[in-house]
Design a protein around this motif. Sequence first.
Motif, mmCIF file in Angstrom:
data_model
loop_
_atom_site.group_PDB
_atom_site.id
_atom_site.type_symbol
_atom_site.label_atom_id
_atom_site.label_comp_id
_atom_site.label_asym_id
_atom_site.label_seq_id
_atom_site.Cartn_x
_atom_site.Cartn_y
_atom_site.Cartn_z
ATOM 1 N N ASP A 1 -68.253 -41.523 17.181
ATOM 2 C CA ASP A 1 -68.162 -41.766 18.546
ATOM 3 C C ASP A 1 -69.151 -43.031 19.131
ATOM 4 O OD1 ASP A 1 -70.376 -40.218 18.021
ATOM 5 O OD2 ASP A 1 -69.967 -38.592 19.627
ATOM 6 N N GLN A 2 -70.456 -42.780 18.698
ATOM 7 C CA GLN A 2 -71.414 -43.499 19.054
ATOM 8 C C GLN A 2 -71.195 -45.073 18.518
ATOM 9 O OE1 GLN A 2 -73.336 -43.073 21.785
ATOM 10 N NE2 GLN A 2 -72.805 -41.081 21.676
ATOM 11 N N GLY A 3 -70.917 -45.209 17.074
ATOM 12 C CA GLY A 3 -70.551 -46.464 16.516
ATOM 13 C C GLY A 3 -69.505 -47.121 17.381
ATOM 14 N N ALA A 4 -68.259 -46.292 17.619
ATOM 15 C CA ALA A 4 -67.279 -46.941 18.579
ATOM 16 C C ALA A 4 -67.929 -47.349 19.992
ATOM 17 C CB ALA A 4 -66.005 -45.922 18.584
ATOM 18 N N ALA A 5 -68.747 -46.329 20.551
ATOM 19 C CA ALA A 5 -69.203 -46.592 21.779
ATOM 20 C C ALA A 5 -69.875 -48.026 21.767
ATOM 21 C CB ALA A 5 -70.058 -45.399 22.307
ATOM 22 N N GLY A 6 -70.943 -48.181 20.722
ATOM 23 C CA GLY A 6 -71.456 -49.574 20.515
ATOM 24 C C GLY A 6 -70.548 -50.769 20.424
ATOM 25 N N VAL A 7 -69.430 -50.633 19.819
ATOM 26 C CA VAL A 7 -68.341 -51.742 20.128
ATOM 27 C C VAL A 7 -67.847 -51.783 21.350
ATOM 28 C CG1 VAL A 7 -66.291 -52.475 19.096
ATOM 29 C CG2 VAL A 7 -67.764 -51.464 17.538
ATOM 30 N N GLY A 8 -67.685 -50.702 22.203
ATOM 31 C CA GLY A 8 -67.205 -50.718 23.594
ATOM 32 C C GLY A 8 -68.119 -51.281 24.466
ATOM 33 N N ILE B 1 -62.998 -59.627 24.986
ATOM 34 C CA ILE B 1 -62.734 -58.714 25.671
ATOM 35 C C ILE B 1 -63.545 -58.215 26.528
ATOM 36 C CG2 ILE B 1 -62.005 -56.209 25.335
ATOM 37 C CD1 ILE B 1 -60.374 -56.926 22.792
ATOM 38 N N ILE B 2 -65.233 -57.856 26.097
ATOM 39 C CA ILE B 2 -66.068 -57.253 26.802
ATOM 40 C C ILE B 2 -66.715 -58.147 28.025
ATOM 41 C CG2 ILE B 2 -68.415 -56.410 26.582
ATOM 42 C CD1 ILE B 2 -66.234 -54.691 25.272
ATOM 43 N N ARG B 3 -66.780 -57.468 29.335
ATOM 44 C CA ARG B 3 -67.253 -58.410 30.361
ATOM 45 C C ARG B 3 -68.272 -57.346 30.942
ATOM 46 N NH1 ARG B 3 -65.447 -61.659 28.127
ATOM 47 N NH2 ARG B 3 -63.744 -63.508 28.624
ATOM 48 N N THR B 4 -69.384 -57.960 31.433
ATOM 49 C CA THR B 4 -70.596 -57.342 31.972
ATOM 50 C C THR B 4 -70.544 -57.463 33.552
ATOM 51 O OG1 THR B 4 -72.193 -58.965 31.782
ATOM 52 C CG2 THR B 4 -71.797 -57.017 30.095
ATOM 53 N N ARG B 5 -71.186 -56.698 34.408
ATOM 54 C CA ARG B 5 -71.117 -57.032 35.897
ATOM 55 C C ARG B 5 -72.450 -56.345 36.509
ATOM 56 N NH1 ARG B 5 -69.653 -52.474 39.047
ATOM 57 N NH2 ARG B 5 -68.708 -50.686 37.696
ATOM 58 N N LEU C 1 -73.880 -53.505 34.171
ATOM 59 C CA LEU C 1 -72.706 -52.351 33.847
ATOM 60 C C LEU C 1 -71.860 -53.239 32.964
ATOM 61 C CD1 LEU C 1 -72.562 -50.730 37.562
ATOM 62 C CD2 LEU C 1 -73.210 -49.393 35.415
ATOM 63 N N LEU C 2 -70.637 -52.311 32.698
ATOM 64 C CA LEU C 2 -69.682 -52.892 31.838
ATOM 65 C C LEU C 2 -68.364 -52.903 32.959
ATOM 66 C CD1 LEU C 2 -70.427 -50.961 28.659
ATOM 67 C CD2 LEU C 2 -70.294 -53.669 28.735
ATOM 68 N N GLU C 3 -67.535 -53.953 32.671
ATOM 69 C CA GLU C 3 -66.238 -53.960 33.454
ATOM 70 C C GLU C 3 -65.413 -52.872 33.025
ATOM 71 O OE1 GLU C 3 -65.224 -55.722 36.005
ATOM 72 O OE2 GLU C 3 -66.126 -57.385 36.176
ATOM 73 N N VAL C 4 -65.269 -52.424 31.806
ATOM 74 C CA VAL C 4 -64.616 -51.284 31.316
ATOM 75 C C VAL C 4 -65.757 -50.440 30.945
ATOM 76 C CG1 VAL C 4 -62.824 -50.509 30.158
ATOM 77 C CG2 VAL C 4 -62.644 -52.682 31.098
ATOM 78 N N ASP C 5 -65.742 -49.063 31.595
ATOM 79 C CA ASP C 5 -67.009 -48.098 30.759
ATOM 80 C C ASP C 5 -66.016 -46.928 30.263
ATOM 81 O OD1 ASP C 5 -68.940 -46.367 30.571
ATOM 82 O OD2 ASP C 5 -69.497 -46.236 32.442
ATOM 83 N N GLU C 6 -65.276 -47.402 29.218
ATOM 84 C CA GLU C 6 -64.808 -46.294 28.538
ATOM 85 C C GLU C 6 -65.491 -45.870 27.060
ATOM 86 O OE1 GLU C 6 -62.581 -44.373 29.677
ATOM 87 O OE2 GLU C 6 -62.086 -45.400 31.432
ATOM 88 N N GLY C 7 -66.340 -46.500 26.882
ATOM 89 C CA GLY C 7 -67.289 -46.172 25.648
ATOM 90 C C GLY C 7 -66.410 -46.310 24.239
ATOM 91 N N SER C 8 -66.570 -44.884 23.753
ATOM 92 C CA SER C 8 -65.961 -44.917 22.261
ATOM 93 C C SER C 8 -64.382 -45.203 22.322
ATOM 94 C CB SER C 8 -66.097 -43.357 21.929
ATOM 95 O OG SER C 8 -67.414 -43.021 21.806
ATOM 96 N N SER C 9 -63.648 -44.734 23.427
ATOM 97 C CA SER C 9 -62.204 -45.037 23.273
ATOM 98 C C SER C 9 -61.830 -46.581 23.176
ATOM 99 C CB SER C 9 -61.461 -44.186 24.195
ATOM 100 O OG SER C 9 -61.809 -44.571 25.711
ATOM 101 N N TYR C 10 -62.918 -47.115 23.999
ATOM 102 C CA TYR C 10 -62.380 -48.611 24.464
ATOM 103 C C TYR C 10 -63.020 -49.293 23.076
ATOM 104 C CZ TYR C 10 -62.295 -52.997 27.107
ATOM 105 O OH TYR C 10 -61.726 -54.139 27.675
ATOM 106 N N GLY C 11 -64.151 -48.816 22.118
ATOM 107 C CA GLY C 11 -64.318 -49.315 20.949
ATOM 108 C C GLY C 11 -63.389 -49.207 19.974
#
Length: 416
Positions: free
Chosen positions: A148-155, A374-378, A342-352
């Motif tokens: 979960d946290q490895g995927a969240a890091g990617v997300g 893919i990743i955008r910040t705001r 912040l992240l444009e998409v805050d879905e963490g693990s599932s997004y990663g």
Amino acid sequence: EVIRPAILWNDQRTAEEAEFMNRKFGRAVIELTGSVVQTGFTAPKLLWVRNNEREKFDRIRKFMMPKDFIGYKLTGEVKTDVNDASGTSLFDVKARAWSEELISELDLSMEIFPEVLESPEVRGELASEAARELGLRSGIPVVAGAGDQGAAGVGAGAIEEGIVSVNIGTSGVVFTSSDAYRFDPLGRLHAFCHASPSKWHLMGVMLAAGGSLRWFRDALCQVEKEVAGLIGEDPYNLIVREAEAIPIGSEGLIFLPYLSGERTPHADPYARGVFFGLSLKHGKGHMVRSILEGVAFGLMNSLEIMMELGIKPREVRILGGGSRSPLWRRIVADLFGLRVYLLEVDEGSSYGAAILASVGSGAHKTVEDAVKKIIRTRSPIDPDMGNHERYRRFYEAYNRLYKALKREFRMLADLV
């Protein structure tokens, strides 16, 4: 055939087995696996089953992580990935392979260990039976994935050194990528294989981050919950609003967020929550702000250890439920002395996980390529360095409190 129900990450029954491994291997297990042995890791669970359910242990042919059992049901293939394998206390994290040395020392059979892949690699294709059940076509590639946290890091896009992700959920996680294998000799951080190939990550975990504020809401904020229900407002907004007018340091009130014990930097199941410095001048707003600050102090502990190991942070990407609070984001920015996004998409693990699947399926060449596209910040918040200096004084006091109370925490546990 499933032999027994899973022993979950928060199950403490394996305390004796974890302690046995830490005594037996000492610093060597930290250097090899990137962490002290934790009760939630796989090795002490296997030892517990062997010690307490020998008949079931003798029937084991393979063990699987939860996501890998789903992967098995989808493809018929028993495989795992380097990121999830890193949390077993049986994996040579630097070599990105099972540690035959540890496995042999514990008298376990290599036969029960699944094949290990890099996280974006394809573990197999969707089998016909699973395809029928899901209404999909067979042959779709199924990617190995990550914990979960490895995927969240990617997300969060935390796949290069200097980018730090901070996840304020029930627990709190500070995560950063490392181009080389670095480990904390004291075992305060987890040093695992990153879900991005040829990289590693450092991770600190505190057990009650957003969970501390939730406890306060449920225990002491019934009026706010009722009012929020009447006006259609999130009760957290009302609760945190009271803290906005309180100055830095909560006028001398410091909160230790150890409501569930602690993991980083103090692996101490006996540690407990404390409001220190409470006086007649303090009200509910002070207590709320001290919780927000205390959690930020705990997160700062992890970041400082990362910096000791040579990480040079340049920005923070914050996610999780706590990220919805502008005040909490401001506190983190000022304390860390870093810009917070912040992240444009805050879905963490599932997004990663979806990003890893896009690489494994060929939509993107590499994880780095996918993240860049893919990743955008705001909503950046720049730190106020004057506030940063003021916070440092309270942070030093916060750190002294655990040392002063460590023995008392254990004494209190013996009393109850």
